[in-house]
Design an enzyme around this catalytic site. Sequence first.
Site, mmCIF file in Angstrom:
data_model
loop_
_atom_site.group_PDB
_atom_site.id
_atom_site.type_symbol
_atom_site.label_atom_id
_atom_site.label_comp_id
_atom_site.label_asym_id
_atom_site.label_seq_id
_atom_site.Cartn_x
_atom_site.Cartn_y
_atom_site.Cartn_z
ATOM 1 N N GLU A 1 64.518 61.320 92.942
ATOM 2 C CA GLU A 1 63.763 61.028 91.380
ATOM 3 C C GLU A 1 62.183 61.306 91.896
ATOM 4 O O GLU A 1 61.564 62.222 91.080
ATOM 5 C CB GLU A 1 63.738 59.945 90.844
ATOM 6 C CG GLU A 1 65.168 59.643 90.410
ATOM 7 C CD GLU A 1 65.489 58.390 89.620
ATOM 8 O OE1 GLU A 1 65.548 58.599 88.418
ATOM 9 O OE2 GLU A 1 65.668 57.277 90.110
ATOM 10 N N GLU B 1 73.538 55.764 92.053
ATOM 11 C CA GLU B 1 73.332 54.485 91.706
ATOM 12 C C GLU B 1 74.507 54.056 90.832
ATOM 13 O O GLU B 1 74.924 52.859 90.883
ATOM 14 C CB GLU B 1 72.286 54.622 90.602
ATOM 15 C CG GLU B 1 70.623 54.717 91.201
ATOM 16 C CD GLU B 1 70.293 55.936 91.586
ATOM 17 O OE1 GLU B 1 69.170 56.185 91.936
ATOM 18 O OE2 GLU B 1 70.816 56.992 91.438
#
Length: 285
Positions: A134, A154
């Site tokens: 990210e 995740e």
Amino acid sequence: MGSMPAFGSRPPPCSGCDVTFPEQHIMLATINRPRQLNSIPYELHWQMDALFRWFDKEPTLRVAIVTGAGDRAFCVGSDLIEIERIKKSGDDSWKTEPYKYNHPSTGFAGISRREGKKPIVAAINGYALGGGWEIALNCDVVIASPSARFGLPEAKVGLYAYGGGLPRLIRTAGLHVASEIALTGRTITAKEALHRNLVNRISDSSQTLIDEAFDVAREIAAVSPDALIITRAALREALEAPSIERAFQITHERFYEKLMAGPNSAEGLSAFREKRQPKWKTSRL
């Protein structure tokens, strides 16, 4: 940090991230937790947020490079050991001190949701997973080593990528590619990332990665400091705004008169006419 250039103020402390200034106008931030695969604990998010806010305000700096220490990982995201320890301890101090257990408004490591003013080049050495990817997804230029690997795993551990990467992944790679990567949690290679326009280039080798990142940073630092800030703002506005025309209008209305009234536009045109290298002034934007 070695010899400190003459700055208006000292850079803020950043434990777990080495900050150096190897060349004029360039800041190098190296996440330095190789034993933890450069995962980031809560405190470091806030320290790096302060660092990049300082970077934007320091007039002599024009571009930053962010990388990870060692050759195994750029950053594998949050320090999950720290998160598990907090959950098991029953520590509820987040109710009164939420900054300890949350990201700043600029996101993961102060970068993943950062708007900012100046560009960041990401040099990806090894794994860029979860929040680590990210970070890269919101950098302005991304250079990957041949051994780089990217992923948002995740969902595999009962979480989701909440650092701002999911919408950026879709804007860059499209819904179907982004969905497959995020919903499966699979890891992609540097070659696939290049094919999906998720990195700019792959370095010749892992050993040349930082040198090649500096090559790009030097090119960026060589342009007009005013034009650098405005061009980046225009690109970011186009990414965020729903209308291309409105994105143009916002940047034009915000910057055009300031640019033309400033010394760097005149210097750039004079240097072009006189066939010489321009001598840029520090940006006041």
